[in-house]
Design a protein around this motif. Structure first.
Motif, short mmCIF file in Angstrom:
data_model
loop_
_atom_site.label_atom_id
_atom_site.label_comp_id
_atom_site.label_asym_id
_atom_site.label_seq_id
_atom_site.Cartn_x
_atom_site.Cartn_y
_atom_site.Cartn_z
N ILE A 119 0.86 -1.18 0.00
CA ILE A 119 0.00 0.00 0.00
C ILE A 119 0.89 1.23 0.00
CG2 ILE A 119 -2.01 -1.06 1.11
CD1 ILE A 119 -1.06 0.04 3.77
N ASP A 120 0.35 2.34 -0.48
CA ASP A 120 1.16 3.55 -0.59
C ASP A 120 0.33 4.75 -0.18
OD1 ASP A 120 3.27 5.24 -1.14
OD2 ASP A 120 2.73 5.44 -3.27
N GLY A 121 0.91 5.60 0.68
CA GLY A 121 0.24 6.83 1.09
C GLY A 121 -0.88 6.63 2.11
N PHE A 122 -0.90 5.48 2.78
CA PHE A 122 -1.96 5.24 3.78
C PHE A 122 -1.70 6.10 5.02
CE2 PHE A 122 -4.26 3.00 7.09
CZ PHE A 122 -5.45 2.64 6.45
N PRO A 123 -2.77 6.73 5.61
CA PRO A 123 -2.57 7.52 6.84
C PRO A 123 -2.11 6.63 7.99
CG PRO A 123 -4.92 7.29 6.34
CD PRO A 123 -4.19 6.75 5.16
N TRP A 124 -0.98 7.01 8.59
CA TRP A 124 -0.37 6.17 9.64
C TRP A 124 0.34 7.08 10.63
CZ3 TRP A 124 4.42 4.90 11.66
CH2 TRP A 124 4.51 3.68 12.30
N PRO A 125 0.37 6.83 11.94
CA PRO A 125 -0.17 5.64 12.64
C PRO A 125 -1.67 5.70 12.95
CG PRO A 125 0.95 7.07 14.20
CD PRO A 125 1.12 7.71 12.86
N TRP A 126 -2.30 6.87 12.76
CA TRP A 126 -3.74 6.97 13.01
C TRP A 126 -4.45 7.16 11.68
CZ3 TRP A 126 -5.86 6.46 17.85
CH2 TRP A 126 -5.00 6.58 18.95
N HIS A 127 -5.40 6.28 11.38
CA HIS A 127 -6.24 6.51 10.21
C HIS A 127 -7.52 7.24 10.64
CE1 HIS A 127 -7.36 2.61 11.93
NE2 HIS A 127 -8.58 2.81 11.46
N ALA A 128 -8.26 7.76 9.71
CA ALA A 128 -9.36 8.70 9.99
C ALA A 128 -10.40 8.12 10.95
CB ALA A 128 -10.03 9.12 8.68
N LEU A 167 9.76 7.39 16.66
CA LEU A 167 10.88 6.49 16.96
C LEU A 167 10.87 5.24 16.07
CD1 LEU A 167 10.94 6.69 20.86
CD2 LEU A 167 12.20 8.06 19.21
N TRP A 168 9.67 4.70 15.84
CA TRP A 168 9.60 3.45 15.05
C TRP A 168 9.52 3.78 13.57
CZ3 TRP A 168 5.16 -0.65 14.90
CH2 TRP A 168 5.67 -1.87 14.51
N GLY A 169 8.50 4.52 13.18
CA GLY A 169 8.36 5.01 11.81
C GLY A 169 7.96 3.94 10.81
N ALA A 170 7.67 4.41 9.59
CA ALA A 170 7.29 3.52 8.48
C ALA A 170 7.57 4.23 7.17
CB ALA A 170 5.81 3.15 8.60
N TRP A 171 7.46 3.45 6.04
CA TRP A 171 7.69 4.00 4.71
C TRP A 171 6.36 4.20 4.00
CZ3 TRP A 171 11.98 0.02 3.00
CH2 TRP A 171 13.14 0.26 3.77
N ASN A 172 6.42 5.03 2.97
CA ASN A 172 5.29 5.19 2.04
C ASN A 172 3.97 5.47 2.75
OD1 ASN A 172 7.08 4.52 -0.08
ND2 ASN A 172 6.70 2.32 0.27
N HIS A 173 4.00 6.30 3.75
CA HIS A 173 2.76 6.58 4.50
C HIS A 173 2.52 8.08 4.57
CE1 HIS A 173 5.75 7.38 7.64
NE2 HIS A 173 4.80 8.04 8.31
N SER A 174 1.31 8.43 4.93
CA SER A 174 0.93 9.82 5.17
C SER A 174 0.90 10.04 6.68
CB SER A 174 -0.44 10.11 4.55
OG SER A 174 -0.86 11.43 4.85
N PRO A 175 1.86 10.79 7.27
CA PRO A 175 1.93 10.93 8.73
C PRO A 175 0.72 11.70 9.28
CG PRO A 175 3.50 12.40 7.68
CD PRO A 175 2.95 11.55 6.59
N THR A 176 0.13 11.16 10.32
CA THR A 176 -1.06 11.78 10.93
C THR A 176 -0.90 11.99 12.43
OG1 THR A 176 -2.02 9.57 11.25
CG2 THR A 176 -2.62 10.76 9.22
#
Length: 467
Positions: A119-128, A167-176
């Motif tokens: 998946i790409d650009g998913f809101p993370w770590p909180w989705h809507a 601290l943990w982080g992720a790739w290809n996400h939309s930070p929320t």
């Protein structure tokens, strides 16, 4: 250096103490149900459950569609986040932990999908939908827990967000993370404000209730003080009579013995001593209220019926009923009287209480029933006296009264003091009725009848009560 160490130690102790308190507040499963609304009863609970169901469907759709999670995983995360909303209605602190646990689980599962490039650009770590569900949980929590617990819940949520995104982080996400924490802070502040407003209103209602109770208690004590003062005046009258009779008695007997003189002198001395004590008590009672207020009997000032009271005037009896009726008529109220039964002298307390009840009832008619007519009924029987004051329906609206509304309380106290009863309520023709029965104690002798004040000609009645 030692001073710095002391400051650090004190600071560490304070932090540990605060953490222990917060641990006790957050590590609990106690029940704290949301109270039903005053006007809508359980409608807010139904709204929350309906909102939770809508959040569940939206959350499930986002996790399965955009997030491409499996059916079981997405169902677990959505059920945990939206189930926490329903649980917050009764157990808000466990609901907070359930929401955070479900969010952490979804974050871990979604991070795996992001790191794998699925998946790409998913809101993370909180989705809507997760943000919306956690907002509900925080708001329901803040409305019922102390402010320190609300701040602790917000800090715990912000800490989890920082650990996951910072601290943990992720790739290809939309930070929320920043947006989510800001929205959570707004919800906590709003909840604290609403809770403070509700507590202030509850405190105001409690204070108003206490003030009303205190006012009623104070009025009751004042009325009892006035009644006690009047009864003391009556007792003082009798003691004066005893003293005079004891002084005169030796002169009415030819060649009285020394023993008789000594006994009579002792009676007179005891009566004089009792009078001295009574006058002292009366002085204390009368000094409680400044002269000229006219609030209590025995204090100079206008009475409700327009008459004036001298500071040490004799207490009235039913012999003065005619004058009271005339004064009331002069004030503009049409009054008739009706007396039935064998009219006879009654004990001073009964006479005084009957007079005061009639006086207060007529004053109430003047104040609260303009244009009405009133009727006073006295019915003598072997057991006591029945007093009734009836008034018809007022012909115009009564003006606003500045009285405290405690007249009925005083009348009830007078009747209860004598072992009698008093009832009040609506009367035929949309009028009002005050009815009291004052029993005559068999051990109490009536005072000798004084020359009665004649009632007006149109008010004289036969024994059967016919005018």
């Amino acid at each position: 250096m030692s001073r710095l160490n002391r400051v650090v130690n004190e600071g560490a102790k304070t932090v540990l103490r605060w953490l222990r308190v917060l641990r006790g507040d957050l590590l609990t499963v106690r029940s704290d149900p949301l109270p039903p609304s005053v006007w809508l009863r359980w409608v807010p609970h139904g709204f929350v459950c309906l909102a939770a169901f809508g959040l569940f469907l939206g959350d499930l759709n986002q996790l399965q569609g955009y997030g491409r999670l499996g059916h079981g995983d997405s169902l677990l995360v959505a059920a945990g986040q939206c189930g926490a909303v329903v649980l917050a209605l009764r157990r808000p602190v466990p609901a907070l932990w359930l929401s955070l646990t479900a969010t952490l689980t979804g974050t871990v599962l979604l991070r795996r999908m992001l790191m794998a490039g699925q998946i790409d650009g998913f809101p993370w770590p909180w989705h809507a939908w997760g943000i919306a569900a956690h907002l509900f949980v925080l708001l329901l929590l803040v409305l019922r827990v102390p402010t320190r617990v609300s701040v602790g819940a917000l800090a715990l949520t912000a800490l989890l967000t920082y650990v996951l995104q910072g601290l943990w982080g992720a790739w290809n996400h939309s930070p929320t993370g920043q947006t989510a924490v800001l929205l959570f802070a707004v919800a906590v502040v709003l909840g604290i404000a609403l809770r403070g407003r509700r507590e202030a209103r509850a405190e105001l209602v409690e204070q108003t209730t206490l003030t009303a109770e205190e006012r009623a208690r104070r009025t009751l004590l004042e009325e009892r003080s006035r009644i006690a003062r009047e009864l003391h005046d009556v007792v003082a009258h009798h003691m004066s009579v005893i003293s005079i009779q004891a002084q005169v008695a030796p002169h009415l007997v030819e060649n009285p013995s020394e023993e008789l003189k000594e006994n009579l002198a002792g009676i007179r001395q005891n009566a004089v001593d009792a009078l001295t004590e009574l006058r002292r008590v009366l002085g204390v009672l009368r000094s409680e209220h400044p002269a000229g207020t006219g609030v209590h009997e025995g204090v100079p000032g206008p009475r409700p019926d327009g008459s004036a009271t001298a500071p040490h005037a004799p207490q009235p009896t039913l012999d003065r009923l005619g004058a009271l009726v005339e004064n009331t008529r002069a004030a503009g109220l049409a009054v008739t009287t009706e007396i039935s039964g064998e009219r006879r002298p009654l004990p001073p307390g009964v006479e005084l209480s009957a007079y005061r009840i009639v006086q207060e009832a007529l004053s109430n008619v003047l104040r609260h029933a303009p244009g009405a007519t009133a009727q006073v009924r006295l019915a003598y029987d072997r057991g006591g006296l029945r007093v009734e004051v009836l008034n018809s329906r007022p012909t115009r609206e009564a003006p606003l009264s500045s009285g405290a509304g405690h007249g009925l309380l005083g009348m009830r106290e007078r009747a209860a003091m004598l072992g009698g009863t008093l009832t009040t309520g609506p009367w035929t023709g949309h009028g009002y009725q005050v009815s009291a029965y004052l029993p005559v104690s068999s051990g109490t002798a009536p005072v000798p009848a004084a020359a009665p004040t004649a009632l007006p000609e149109d008010d004289k009645t036969d024994k059967d009560g016919t005018a």
